[in-house]
Design a protein around this motif. Structure first.
Motif, PDB file in Angstrom:
ATOM      1  N   ALA A 286      55.648  70.979  62.007  1.00 29.83           N
ATOM      2  CA  ALA A 286      54.219  70.684  62.001  1.00 29.83           C
ATOM      3  C   ALA A 286      53.747  70.270  60.629  1.00 29.83           C
ATOM      4  CB  ALA A 286      53.430  71.902  62.484  1.00 29.83           C
ATOM      5  N   LEU A 287      54.239  70.934  59.594  1.00 33.91           N
ATOM      6  CA  LEU A 287      53.716  70.649  58.263  1.00 33.91           C
ATOM      7  C   LEU A 287      54.380  69.439  57.614  1.00 33.91           C
ATOM      8  CD1 LEU A 287      53.105  74.204  56.808  1.00 33.91           C
ATOM      9  CD2 LEU A 287      51.481  72.553  57.700  1.00 33.91           C
ATOM     10  N   VAL A 288      55.538  69.038  58.107  1.00 31.83           N
ATOM     11  CA  VAL A 288      56.102  67.790  57.586  1.00 31.83           C
ATOM     12  C   VAL A 288      55.141  66.646  57.867  1.00 31.83           C
ATOM     13  CG1 VAL A 288      57.903  66.081  57.974  1.00 31.83           C
ATOM     14  CG2 VAL A 288      58.514  68.466  57.638  1.00 31.83           C
ATOM     15  N   THR A 289      54.617  66.605  59.095  1.00 35.92           N
ATOM     16  CA  THR A 289      53.656  65.569  59.450  1.00 35.92           C
ATOM     17  C   THR A 289      52.406  65.680  58.596  1.00 35.92           C
ATOM     18  OG1 THR A 289      54.491  65.617  61.710  1.00 35.92           O
ATOM     19  CG2 THR A 289      52.349  64.575  61.349  1.00 35.92           C
ATOM     20  N   LEU A 290      51.932  66.915  58.392  1.00 37.34           N
ATOM     21  CA  LEU A 290      50.726  67.125  57.594  1.00 37.34           C
ATOM     22  C   LEU A 290      50.939  66.676  56.159  1.00 37.34           C
ATOM     23  CD1 LEU A 290      47.912  68.311  57.209  1.00 37.34           C
ATOM     24  CD2 LEU A 290      48.970  70.553  56.843  1.00 37.34           C
ATOM     25  N   ALA A 291      52.094  67.053  55.577  1.00 41.17           N
ATOM     26  CA  ALA A 291      52.346  66.689  54.187  1.00 41.17           C
ATOM     27  C   ALA A 291      52.500  65.183  54.025  1.00 41.17           C
ATOM     28  CB  ALA A 291      53.600  67.412  53.693  1.00 41.17           C
ATOM     29  N   ALA A 292      53.145  64.553  54.994  1.00 37.57           N
ATOM     30  CA  ALA A 292      53.379  63.118  54.877  1.00 37.57           C
ATOM     31  C   ALA A 292      52.086  62.323  54.967  1.00 37.57           C
ATOM     32  CB  ALA A 292      54.354  62.678  55.973  1.00 37.57           C
ATOM     33  N   SER A 293      51.118  62.860  55.741  1.00 39.92           N
ATOM     34  CA  SER A 293      49.883  62.121  55.931  1.00 39.92           C
ATOM     35  C   SER A 293      48.848  62.421  54.868  1.00 39.92           C
ATOM     36  CB  SER A 293      49.299  62.463  57.307  1.00 39.92           C
ATOM     37  OG  SER A 293      48.997  63.840  57.386  1.00 39.92           O
ATOM     38  N   ALA A 294      49.093  63.478  54.059  1.00 39.05           N
ATOM     39  CA  ALA A 294      48.104  63.851  53.045  1.00 39.05           C
ATOM     40  C   ALA A 294      48.146  62.867  51.883  1.00 39.05           C
ATOM     41  CB  ALA A 294      48.386  65.262  52.543  1.00 39.05           C
ATOM     42  N   VAL A 295      47.000  62.695  51.237  1.00 40.76           N
ATOM     43  CA  VAL A 295      46.933  61.860  50.040  1.00 40.76           C
ATOM     44  C   VAL A 295      47.637  62.584  48.906  1.00 40.76           C
ATOM     45  CG1 VAL A 295      45.400  60.772  48.373  1.00 40.76           C
ATOM     46  CG2 VAL A 295      44.771  60.833  50.789  1.00 40.76           C
ATOM     47  N   ALA A 296      48.540  61.906  48.219  1.00 41.09           N
ATOM     48  CA  ALA A 296      49.309  62.546  47.163  1.00 41.09           C
ATOM     49  C   ALA A 296      48.384  62.999  46.042  1.00 41.09           C
ATOM     50  CB  ALA A 296      50.347  61.565  46.612  1.00 41.09           C
ATOM     51  N   PRO A 297      48.477  64.256  45.609  1.00 41.32           N
ATOM     52  CA  PRO A 297      47.615  64.749  44.544  1.00 41.32           C
ATOM     53  C   PRO A 297      48.029  64.163  43.198  1.00 41.32           C
ATOM     54  CG  PRO A 297      49.247  66.385  45.119  1.00 41.32           C
ATOM     55  CD  PRO A 297      49.416  65.262  46.084  1.00 41.32           C
ATOM     56  N   PRO A 298      47.150  64.215  42.214  1.00 40.12           N
ATOM     57  CA  PRO A 298      47.526  63.733  40.880  1.00 40.12           C
ATOM     58  C   PRO A 298      48.707  64.519  40.341  1.00 40.12           C
ATOM     59  CG  PRO A 298      45.157  64.134  41.046  1.00 40.12           C
ATOM     60  CD  PRO A 298      45.776  64.701  42.273  1.00 40.12           C
ATOM     61  N   ARG A 299      49.583  63.838  39.596  1.00 40.42           N
ATOM     62  CA  ARG A 299      50.741  64.503  39.007  1.00 40.42           C
ATOM     63  C   ARG A 299      50.259  65.490  37.952  1.00 40.42           C
ATOM     64  NH1 ARG A 299      55.849  63.105  41.466  1.00 40.42           N
ATOM     65  NH2 ARG A 299      55.306  61.333  42.756  1.00 40.42           N
ATOM     66  N   ARG A 300      50.822  66.706  37.986  1.00 42.95           N
ATOM     67  CA  ARG A 300      50.414  67.736  37.039  1.00 42.95           C
ATOM     68  C   ARG A 300      51.626  68.194  36.257  1.00 42.95           C
ATOM     69  NH1 ARG A 300      48.409  69.913  41.762  1.00 42.95           N
ATOM     70  NH2 ARG A 300      49.363  71.955  41.471  1.00 42.95           N
ATOM     71  N   ALA A 301      51.451  68.358  34.973  1.00 40.07           N
ATOM     72  CA  ALA A 301      52.555  68.808  34.131  1.00 40.07           C
ATOM     73  C   ALA A 301      52.650  70.325  34.203  1.00 40.07           C
ATOM     74  CB  ALA A 301      52.332  68.363  32.690  1.00 40.07           C
ATOM     75  N   PRO A 302      53.850  70.859  34.425  1.00 38.48           N
ATOM     76  CA  PRO A 302      53.992  72.317  34.474  1.00 38.48           C
ATOM     77  C   PRO A 302      54.117  72.907  33.078  1.00 38.48           C
ATOM     78  CG  PRO A 302      56.110  71.299  34.865  1.00 38.48           C
ATOM     79  CD  PRO A 302      55.121  70.164  34.707  1.00 38.48           C
ATOM     80  N   VAL A 303      53.944  74.213  32.981  1.00 41.61           N
ATOM     81  CA  VAL A 303      54.263  74.959  31.770  1.00 41.61           C
ATOM     82  C   VAL A 303      55.748  75.272  31.797  1.00 41.61           C
ATOM     83  CG1 VAL A 303      53.876  77.101  30.493  1.00 41.61           C
ATOM     84  CG2 VAL A 303      51.963  75.942  31.616  1.00 41.61           C
ATOM     85  N   THR A 304      56.458  74.988  30.714  1.00 43.27           N
ATOM     86  CA  THR A 304      57.891  75.233  30.635  1.00 43.27           C
ATOM     87  C   THR A 304      58.153  76.493  29.827  1.00 43.27           C
ATOM     88  OG1 THR A 304      58.394  72.870  30.802  1.00 43.27           O
ATOM     89  CG2 THR A 304      60.113  74.302  29.915  1.00 43.27           C
ATOM     90  N   LEU A 305      58.964  77.397  30.394  1.00 41.01           N
ATOM     91  CA  LEU A 305      59.282  78.665  29.749  1.00 41.01           C
ATOM     92  C   LEU A 305      60.779  78.721  29.459  1.00 41.01           C
ATOM     93  CD1 LEU A 305      57.246  81.014  32.103  1.00 41.01           C
ATOM     94  CD2 LEU A 305      56.527  80.112  29.888  1.00 41.01           C
ATOM     95  N   PRO A 306      61.160  79.155  28.253  1.00 41.44           N
ATOM     96  CA  PRO A 306      62.584  79.227  27.900  1.00 41.44           C
ATOM     97  C   PRO A 306      63.230  80.488  28.451  1.00 41.44           C
ATOM     98  CG  PRO A 306      61.255  79.915  26.040  1.00 41.44           C
ATOM     99  CD  PRO A 306      60.284  79.527  27.130  1.00 41.44           C
ATOM    100  N   ALA A 307      63.699  80.428  29.694  1.00 37.46           N
ATOM    101  CA  ALA A 307      64.323  81.597  30.316  1.00 37.46           C
ATOM    102  C   ALA A 307      65.639  81.187  30.951  1.00 37.46           C
ATOM    103  CB  ALA A 307      63.392  82.197  31.366  1.00 37.46           C
ATOM    104  N   ARG A 308      66.593  82.100  30.918  1.00 34.57           N
ATOM    105  CA  ARG A 308      67.913  81.799  31.464  1.00 34.57           C
ATOM    106  C   ARG A 308      67.896  81.779  32.993  1.00 34.57           C
ATOM    107  NH1 ARG A 308      71.542  86.298  28.915  1.00 34.57           N
ATOM    108  NH2 ARG A 308      69.596  87.457  29.092  1.00 34.57           N
ATOM    109  N   PRO A 309      68.728  80.954  33.597  1.00 32.31           N
ATOM    110  CA  PRO A 309      68.846  80.992  35.066  1.00 32.31           C
ATOM    111  C   PRO A 309      69.233  82.390  35.539  1.00 32.31           C
ATOM    112  CG  PRO A 309      69.951  79.057  34.158  1.00 32.31           C
ATOM    113  CD  PRO A 309      69.558  79.902  32.991  1.00 32.31           C
ATOM    114  N   GLY A 310      68.683  82.795  36.681  1.00 32.27           N
ATOM    115  CA  GLY A 310      68.933  84.123  37.195  1.00 32.27           C
ATOM    116  C   GLY A 310      67.950  85.162  36.719  1.00 32.27           C
TER     117      GLY A 310
END
Length: 426
Positions: free
Chosen positions: A40-64
């Protein structure tokens, strides 16, 4: 009820060291029973207007690493490995500025944090000469400074203090209630043989049950340690029983004969008995008592009489929300499919689809995430009362293993050895 300790979400690729024997309950921790909507949500996501690109905050943490949010602090717990000691680091939101970092014992593997009274109680386990035992370390929330350390797993009490439970398996068990500020012991009990159980909710733990191996069961006030009731719940042949708690009932489960007897929790007076009921575990399902049986059936019982209201082999487990039940569909693979049920009849009211589901705080929002086929992550909120899913956010640039935490999505960036933190819009 299970512990009130908050489990940290784990962004890792290797399996957890100890898979849980029973499903998590709805109130304690992020629902990592995977605690994503496909068609159901694949259809919803595909039809939605793409939001503006947002830059994330990057944190220096090890995987895991393990992450959680406490107010304006994002906490990142890095485990010890052969080349580096573990640490707990705090970052200020929304910008992700470093606040403090504290080293963690190299001998312990930490798996949960309880924020309480200006402290952060980090719980883990370590291997000693007599076996494995848990320990809790208290750090000052503002500075990360070490305050105290004691054996046991931490659970908040309803009076603001902390209950520490230690031992079990090959080690003797003990209980102690301590002040979170300084670790001062309020009451303690040691040399316990048998199993320990606690009852609590979002306000904390208020009851402790001791199911002794060769003696009576005890119900204690978790605040004072006083014995409220004591009774021998074993069958006439003296065989062992298992105990489970839900609301104001204690269930004594005789697995040998398949007999279950319900007792009032505070006085241990008998309420009802059911024969030929092989119970794996019990769940609080609001107006009904849910039990998962040995033949993979979920039964809803009248808590006053023990009579069966409905039964189904479709649902794996369930918990109450907004006057209804949310259940997961058994045998659907690695992704959990969630269903809304009428608690009294078991009638299916809505299909919420498949989610990797998180409960954000005790009694809080049910937020789920899933991968978008062409990249990115869809975030939705499950509205149990309405039987619908609301799209919270679409993050086309989110990569790696992700999890929802209050107001944010955090994803591991494995090639860069860091984490990306996305502020959700909804």
């Amino acid at each position: 009820m299970t512990d009130s300790v908050i489990d940290l979400g784990e962004l890792r690729h290797d399996p957890d060291p100890e898979p849980q024997a029973r499903p998590p309950r709805a109130h304690g921790r992020p629902l990592r029973c995977a605690l994503v909507v496909v068609l159901a949500l694949v259809t919803l996501a595909a039809s939605a207007v793409a939001p503006p690109r947002r830059a994330p905050v990057t944190l220096p943490a090890r995987p895991g690493s393990d992450v959680m949010l406490d107010g304006d602090l994002l906490l990142v717990m890095e485990q010890t490995n052969p080349t580096r000691q573990g640490r707990l680091a705090a970052y200020r939101l929304p910008g992700g500025e470093p606040v403090w970092q504290a080293p963690l014992s190299a001998e312990a593997r930490y798996w949960g944090i309880t924020p309480l009274a200006g402290m952060l109680l980090a719980t883990g386990y370590e291997i000693g000469p007599e076996g494995r035992d848990t320990l809790t370390i208290a750090l000052d929330r503002a500075t990360g400074a070490y305050r105290w350390q004691q054996p046991g797993t931490a659970s908040p009490l309803t009076d603001g203090n902390v209950l520490l439970r230690s031992g079990g398996e090959t080690l003797p068990s003990s209980l102690r209630a301590v002040d979170p500020c300084c670790g001062t012991v309020r009451w303690q009990l040691s040399g316990i043989s048998g199993d320990m159980f606690v009852r609590g909710d979002e306000l904390g733990v208020d009851r402790v049950v001791l199911n002794q191996l060769n003696g009576p069961a005890e119900v204690r006030d978790a605040i004072t340690g006083a014995v409220l009731a004591r009774a021998d719940l074993r069958p006439p042949d003296g065989g062992p029983i298992s105990v489970d708690l839900t609301k104001d009932l204690l269930l004594a489960i005789d697995r040998g004969s398949g007999t279950v007897t319900a007792y009032g929790l505070d006085q241990l007076e008998p309420r009802w008995t059911r024969a030929r009921l092989h119970v794996d575990f019990a769940l609080d399902c609001g107006p009904v008592l849910c039990v998962r049986t040995g033949n993979n059936e979920l039964q809803a019982l009248d808590p006053a009489s023990g009579e069966v209201r409905w039964r189904s082999s479709q649902w794996g487990w369930a918990w109450p929300a907004d006057g209804r039940l949310m259940a997961n569909l058994s045998g659907v693979g690695p992704l959990e499919q969630y269903i809304v049920l009428d608690a009294l009849t078991g009638q299916q009211l809505a299909d919420l689809g498949r989610w990797e589901l998180y409960q954000l705080g005790a009694g809080g929002r049910l937020v789920g995430i899933r991968r978008i086929p062409n990249g990115g992550v869809l975030v939705g909120e499950l509205d149990i009362a309405a039987g619908k899913v609301r799209t919270v956010d679409v993050l086309p640039d989110a990569t790696g293993e992700c999890q929802a935490i209050t107001g944010y999505l955090v994803c591991s960036d494995t090639p860069a050895g860091s984490y990306q933190l996305w502020k959700l819009t909804g």
